[in-house]
Motif scaffolding. Structure first.
Motif, PDB file in Angstrom:
ATOM      1  N   GLY A   1      11.646   1.713  -0.499  1.00 24.86           N
ATOM      2  CA  GLY A   1      11.455   2.944   0.478  1.00 24.86           C
ATOM      3  C   GLY A   1      10.142   3.868   0.036  1.00 24.86           C
ATOM      4  O   GLY A   1      10.088   4.938   0.568  1.00 24.86           O
TER       5      GLY A   1
ATOM      6  N   THR B   1       7.562  -7.355  -1.787  1.00 23.62           N
ATOM      7  CA  THR B   1       8.124  -6.482  -0.856  1.00 23.62           C
ATOM      8  C   THR B   1       8.871  -5.088  -1.694  1.00 23.62           C
ATOM      9  O   THR B   1       9.374  -4.165  -1.142  1.00 23.62           O
ATOM     10  CB  THR B   1       9.231  -6.934   0.341  1.00 23.62           C
TER      11      THR B   1
ATOM     12  N   ILE C   1       6.934   3.089   0.181  1.00 26.32           N
ATOM     13  CA  ILE C   1       5.644   3.195   1.016  1.00 26.32           C
ATOM     14  C   ILE C   1       5.857   4.053   2.231  1.00 26.32           C
ATOM     15  O   ILE C   1       4.920   4.834   2.580  1.00 26.32           O
ATOM     16  CB  ILE C   1       5.553   1.652   1.202  1.00 26.32           C
ATOM     17  N   PRO C   2       7.000   3.840   3.057  1.00 27.09           N
ATOM     18  CA  PRO C   2       6.920   4.526   4.182  1.00 27.09           C
ATOM     19  C   PRO C   2       6.982   6.101   3.674  1.00 27.09           C
ATOM     20  O   PRO C   2       6.521   7.068   4.358  1.00 27.09           O
ATOM     21  CB  PRO C   2       8.278   4.267   4.708  1.00 27.09           C
TER      22      PRO C   2
ATOM     23  N   VAL D   1       0.592  -1.386  -4.342  1.00 27.27           N
ATOM     24  CA  VAL D   1       0.825  -2.028  -3.169  1.00 27.27           C
ATOM     25  C   VAL D   1      -0.350  -3.538  -2.902  1.00 27.27           C
ATOM     26  O   VAL D   1       0.243  -4.310  -2.446  1.00 27.27           O
ATOM     27  CB  VAL D   1       1.202  -1.404  -2.066  1.00 27.27           C
TER      28      VAL D   1
ATOM     29  N   PHE E   1       7.923  -2.418  -3.207  1.00 27.06           N
ATOM     30  CA  PHE E   1       7.740  -1.032  -3.002  1.00 27.06           C
ATOM     31  C   PHE E   1       8.218  -0.459  -1.726  1.00 27.06           C
ATOM     32  O   PHE E   1       8.768   0.421  -1.470  1.00 27.06           O
ATOM     33  CB  PHE E   1       6.355  -0.662  -2.855  1.00 27.06           C
ATOM     34  N   ALA E   2       8.064  -1.671  -0.404  1.00 30.09           N
ATOM     35  CA  ALA E   2       8.769  -1.265   0.775  1.00 30.09           C
ATOM     36  C   ALA E   2      10.324  -1.340   0.536  1.00 30.09           C
ATOM     37  O   ALA E   2      10.718  -0.479   1.281  1.00 30.09           O
ATOM     38  CB  ALA E   2       8.339  -2.282   1.996  1.00 30.09           C
ATOM     39  N   ASP E   3      10.852  -2.183  -0.273  1.00 32.12           N
ATOM     40  CA  ASP E   3      12.081  -2.357  -0.240  1.00 32.12           C
ATOM     41  C   ASP E   3      12.885  -0.923  -0.916  1.00 32.12           C
ATOM     42  O   ASP E   3      13.743  -0.678  -0.551  1.00 32.12           O
ATOM     43  CB  ASP E   3      12.556  -3.461  -1.243  1.00 32.12           C
TER      44      ASP E   3
ATOM     45  N   LYS F   1       3.548   7.384   2.829  1.00 30.02           N
ATOM     46  CA  LYS F   1       2.921   7.736   3.999  1.00 30.02           C
ATOM     47  C   LYS F   1       3.016   9.125   4.575  1.00 30.02           C
ATOM     48  O   LYS F   1       1.970   9.699   4.892  1.00 30.02           O
ATOM     49  CB  LYS F   1       3.080   6.564   4.984  1.00 30.02           C
TER      50      LYS F   1
END
Length: 388
Positions: free
Chosen positions: A55, A49, A57-58, A276, A51-53, A61
């Motif tokens: 911040g 996680t 990825i969001p 990702v 990349f999401a952790d 997008k």
């Protein structure tokens, strides 16, 4: 993982990639280095996680279309029209990837592996999203896993091949420039002060602040998203088209994200979108499917290279550049943009030489990636998904 720690680790890997790419004069791409580090890292326990952790990825997008708009402002309409040869070569090369894998690959590997692998190799994420239900329809999860493997590992072929042949072509362009037989292109990559062909607006400096620029980029991205939802065509294509047109008529600044001081972070998010997919791989998956995966990669690469060289001859493109454009289908944007930058820095020994190489290679690579990844492969996947 803590967001700041995750972000620091991601940028550490990016930095290692940049360092190795610089030391090897772009022979080893920073994207390839980062992909290897992240893959091994995930296998050894790096949080999937990350990349999401961080911040990213969001954030990506939201901003990925802004990045495409930024790239669009680096290509003027007269240059876009000039690149019709790139579209011609890329179209036939992308079709060759899918045809070679489906008709040739299925002779030696599972027919459904060839079916899902063909359009995915020819285009990546867009094609994968279209083809992923095939495994569910067949009741064969291994087919879906194979499609993921093709999606993940196509970078390991496309990036080094494109980087190698682009460097060869970059050296040739540099030598021609040194001989005075190639003039530096007048593009937004460097301040020229030249008025655009179709410019009808002029933005006062007071209305060209970072906040105003980011506002315009967000608004155009939203319009692109709506058009994508209405038409089914990737909103990234609309973003790039808007970037070209709005800059040409004077409503968007050249190198707009750079002027808004936002390029570095937006690019970091865009790169994270590439890596990702590596979180879904395991050593067991790789070992069990390594042979059919290699066959798909090899057959696809050979097919598109042969057709690209032949198509390139018809429009008088150097064969090395033709192959580089063909394999952009394996990684697409933003890899096409980053490789162009790396090659320009490696081949040019002066700012003028760097600009000459970049102005020649970047439009061709970026446009080739957009055509193959976002358009042709999506159409092919839409057709082939019904062949189950």
């Amino acid at each position: 993982m803590n967001a700041l720690l995750a972000l620091a680790l991601v940028f550490l890997v990016y930095s290692i990639g940049d360092f190795i790419a610089d030391k090897t004069k772009a022979f080893v791409s920073s994207l390839l280095v980062c992909a290897i580090i992240f893959t091994v890292g995930f296998w050894l326990g790096l949080p999937k996680t990350i990349f999401a952790d961080a911040g990213l990825i969001p954030f990506a997008k939201i901003t990925i279309c802004m990045f495409l708009i930024h790239i669009g402002t680096a290509i003027r309409i007269r240059d876009f029209i000039k690149e019709w040869k790139t579209v011609f070569v890329t179209l036939f090369a992308t079709v060759a990837v899918a045809a070679g894998v489906f008709f040739g690959g299925r002779l030696v590997i599972d027919a459904y592996y060839a079916l899902v692998g063909a359009p995915v190799l020819a285009g990546g994420v867009v094609a994968y999203l279209v083809m992923s239900p095939v495994g569910d329809v067949l009741g064969r999860p291994d087919v879906k896993v194979f499609a993921v493997l093709v999606l993940v590992f196509q970078n390991f072929v496309g990036i080094p091949v494109a980087s190698y042949f682009c460097k060869k072509e970059g050296n040739r362009v540099r030598d021609i420039f040194r001989q005075g037989r190639l003039q530096a292109a007048k593009t937004p990559l460097g301040k020229t002060g030249e008025k655009n062909t179709f410019q009808i607006f002029h933005i006062p400096e007071a209305f060209s602040t970072p906040n105003v620029i980011l506002c315009k980029l967000a608004a155009v991205s939203y319009i692109s998203l709506l058009l994508g939802q209405m038409t089914g065509l990737s909103f990234l294509i609309y973003g790039m088209i808007f970037g070209v047109i709005l800059h040409e008529i004077g409503l968007l600044e050249e190198n707009c994200l750079t002027k808004a001081n936002g390029l570095a972070f937006v690019m970091a998010g865009a790169i994270a979108m590439i890596f990702v997919g590596l979180t879904n791989t395991t050593p067991d998956m790789l070992v069990s499917m390594i042979l059919p995966l290699c066959i798909v990669l090899v057959v696809g690469t050979i097919s598109c290279s042969i057709v690209a060289v032949l198509a390139g001859r018809l429009v008088h493109f150097d064969w090395r550049l033709s192959i580089a454009m063909a394999v952009t289908a394996f990684f697409g944007f933003p890899g096409t943009y980053l490789i162009s930058l790396e090659v320009a820095r490696a081949c040019g020994q002066t700012p003028e030489e760097e600009k000459a190489v970049l102005d020649y290679i970047m439009p061709k690579l970026v446009i080739a990636g957009i055509v193959s990844v976002s358009v042709v492969s999506g159409v092919l996947a839409g057709i082939m998904v019904h062949w189950v």
